[in-house]
Design a protein around this motif. Sequence first.
Motif, PDB file in Angstrom:
ATOM      1  N   GLU A  87       0.834  -1.200   0.000  1.00  0.00           N
ATOM      2  CA  GLU A  87       0.000   0.000   0.000  1.00  0.00           C
ATOM      3  C   GLU A  87       0.872   1.255   0.000  1.00  0.00           C
ATOM      4  N   GLU A  88       2.029   1.177   0.643  1.00  0.00           N
ATOM      5  CA  GLU A  88       2.955   2.316   0.662  1.00  0.00           C
ATOM      6  C   GLU A  88       3.480   2.607  -0.742  1.00  0.00           C
ATOM      7  N   ASP A  89       3.851   1.542  -1.485  1.00  0.00           N
ATOM      8  CA  ASP A  89       4.306   1.722  -2.867  1.00  0.00           C
ATOM      9  C   ASP A  89       3.189   2.299  -3.729  1.00  0.00           C
ATOM     10  N   LEU A  90       1.978   1.803  -3.511  1.00  0.00           N
ATOM     11  CA  LEU A  90       0.824   2.276  -4.267  1.00  0.00           C
ATOM     12  C   LEU A  90       0.629   3.776  -4.068  1.00  0.00           C
ATOM     13  N   LEU A  93       3.937   5.773  -5.556  1.00  0.00           N
ATOM     14  CA  LEU A  93       4.118   5.794  -7.005  1.00  0.00           C
ATOM     15  C   LEU A  93       2.898   6.285  -7.779  1.00  0.00           C
ATOM     16  N   LEU A  94       1.700   5.933  -7.300  1.00  0.00           N
ATOM     17  CA  LEU A  94       0.493   6.273  -8.058  1.00  0.00           C
ATOM     18  C   LEU A  94      -0.454   7.224  -7.328  1.00  0.00           C
ATOM     19  N   GLY A  95      -0.146   7.539  -6.076  1.00  0.00           N
ATOM     20  CA  GLY A  95      -1.006   8.438  -5.319  1.00  0.00           C
ATOM     21  C   GLY A  95      -2.376   7.864  -5.047  1.00  0.00           C
ATOM     22  N   VAL A 101      -7.426   1.529  -6.917  1.00  0.00           N
ATOM     23  CA  VAL A 101      -6.428   1.308  -7.964  1.00  0.00           C
ATOM     24  C   VAL A 101      -7.099   1.477  -9.322  1.00  0.00           C
ATOM     25  N   SER A 102      -6.452   2.254 -10.178  1.00  0.00           N
ATOM     26  CA  SER A 102      -7.029   2.613 -11.462  1.00  0.00           C
ATOM     27  C   SER A 102      -5.923   2.936 -12.458  1.00  0.00           C
ATOM     28  N   PRO A 103      -6.160   2.675 -13.742  1.00  0.00           N
ATOM     29  CA  PRO A 103      -5.183   3.088 -14.750  1.00  0.00           C
ATOM     30  C   PRO A 103      -4.929   4.593 -14.728  1.00  0.00           C
ATOM     31  N   PHE A 104      -5.889   5.370 -14.270  1.00  0.00           N
ATOM     32  CA  PHE A 104      -5.681   6.818 -14.191  1.00  0.00           C
ATOM     33  C   PHE A 104      -4.632   7.182 -13.143  1.00  0.00           C
ATOM     34  N   GLY A 105      -4.318   6.259 -12.244  1.00  0.00           N
ATOM     35  CA  GLY A 105      -3.246   6.481 -11.283  1.00  0.00           C
ATOM     36  C   GLY A 105      -1.900   6.685 -11.963  1.00  0.00           C
ATOM     37  N   ILE A 106      -1.763   6.127 -13.155  1.00  0.00           N
ATOM     38  CA  ILE A 106      -0.531   6.314 -13.944  1.00  0.00           C
ATOM     39  C   ILE A 106      -0.244   7.803 -14.119  1.00  0.00           C
ATOM     40  N   LEU A 107      -1.279   8.616 -14.190  1.00  0.00           N
ATOM     41  CA  LEU A 107      -1.097  10.057 -14.391  1.00  0.00           C
ATOM     42  C   LEU A 107      -0.413  10.721 -13.203  1.00  0.00           C
ATOM     43  N   ASN A 108      -0.356  10.026 -12.066  1.00  0.00           N
ATOM     44  CA  ASN A 108       0.347  10.537 -10.883  1.00  0.00           C
ATOM     45  C   ASN A 108       1.790  10.034 -10.806  1.00  0.00           C
ATOM     46  N   ASP A 109       2.191   9.218 -11.751  1.00  0.00           N
ATOM     47  CA  ASP A 109       3.540   8.636 -11.779  1.00  0.00           C
ATOM     48  C   ASP A 109       4.484   9.621 -12.466  1.00  0.00           C
ATOM     49  N   LYS A 110       5.025  10.526 -11.681  1.00  0.00           N
ATOM     50  CA  LYS A 110       5.880  11.600 -12.225  1.00  0.00           C
ATOM     51  C   LYS A 110       7.142  11.064 -12.894  1.00  0.00           C
ATOM     52  N   ASN A 133      -9.602   7.328 -10.016  1.00  0.00           N
ATOM     53  CA  ASN A 133      -8.654   7.496  -8.897  1.00  0.00           C
ATOM     54  C   ASN A 133      -9.334   7.613  -7.538  1.00  0.00           C
ATOM     55  N   GLU A 134     -10.609   7.379  -7.480  1.00  0.00           N
ATOM     56  CA  GLU A 134     -11.379   7.278  -6.238  1.00  0.00           C
ATOM     57  C   GLU A 134     -12.383   6.163  -6.435  1.00  0.00           C
ATOM     58  N   ASN A 135     -12.667   5.414  -5.378  1.00  0.00           N
ATOM     59  CA  ASN A 135     -13.530   4.243  -5.541  1.00  0.00           C
ATOM     60  C   ASN A 135     -15.013   4.516  -5.296  1.00  0.00           C
ATOM     61  N   THR A 136     -15.414   5.772  -5.408  1.00  0.00           N
ATOM     62  CA  THR A 136     -16.825   6.132  -5.233  1.00  0.00           C
ATOM     63  C   THR A 136     -17.487   6.503  -6.560  1.00  0.00           C
ATOM     64  N   ALA A 137     -16.835   6.150  -7.651  1.00  0.00           N
ATOM     65  CA  ALA A 137     -17.400   6.389  -8.981  1.00  0.00           C
ATOM     66  C   ALA A 137     -16.712   5.464  -9.972  1.00  0.00           C
TER      67      ALA A 137
END
Length: 162
Positions: A87-90, A93-95, A101-110, A133-137
């Motif tokens: 969870e710390e790596d998540l 690296l992906l915020g 967890v979502s492919p849109f998390g890639i956008l946080n991978d600077k 990037n949120e699990n409510t939608a």
Amino acid sequence: MMNREAVIELLKQQNVSHEVIDHPAAYTIADMESFGLPRIDQIAKNLFIRDDKKRNYYLLTIQKDKSVNLKQLRTLLESRPLTFASEEDLMQLLGLTKGAVSPFGILNDKERTVKFILDADLQKGATIGVHPNENTATVWLAPEDLLNIVTAHGNEISVITL
């Protein structure tokens, strides 16, 4: 950081056809199935994995009903032994938090260190459902549009058959 609002704004700015449906927090595919969402068969499952030396990280997006054999995936990716990332790596690296967890998390991978792996079977459908990037939608969009967004960000992408 690309949160839900930023992801949806990006889709609008890039004129990506999409639909957003709000729902209670979902931590599992079973949660998603319990909400009575439309197109539930097009929901994707996302797994964040790494090799045993923490040199390579992968965000794997697959059909919701598939299971992944990490030994077989290792062979497909030609990698060292694989395990689930912490969870710390998540977050680092992906915020993202567990359950979001979502492919849109890639956008946080600077640093663009996470490799995006898409299940080839997901390209067969007209849309794919993933969290913004949120699990409510859940956001439904064309698989090609998702790949284009990740490609534009600069992360390595592989489309594989599992």
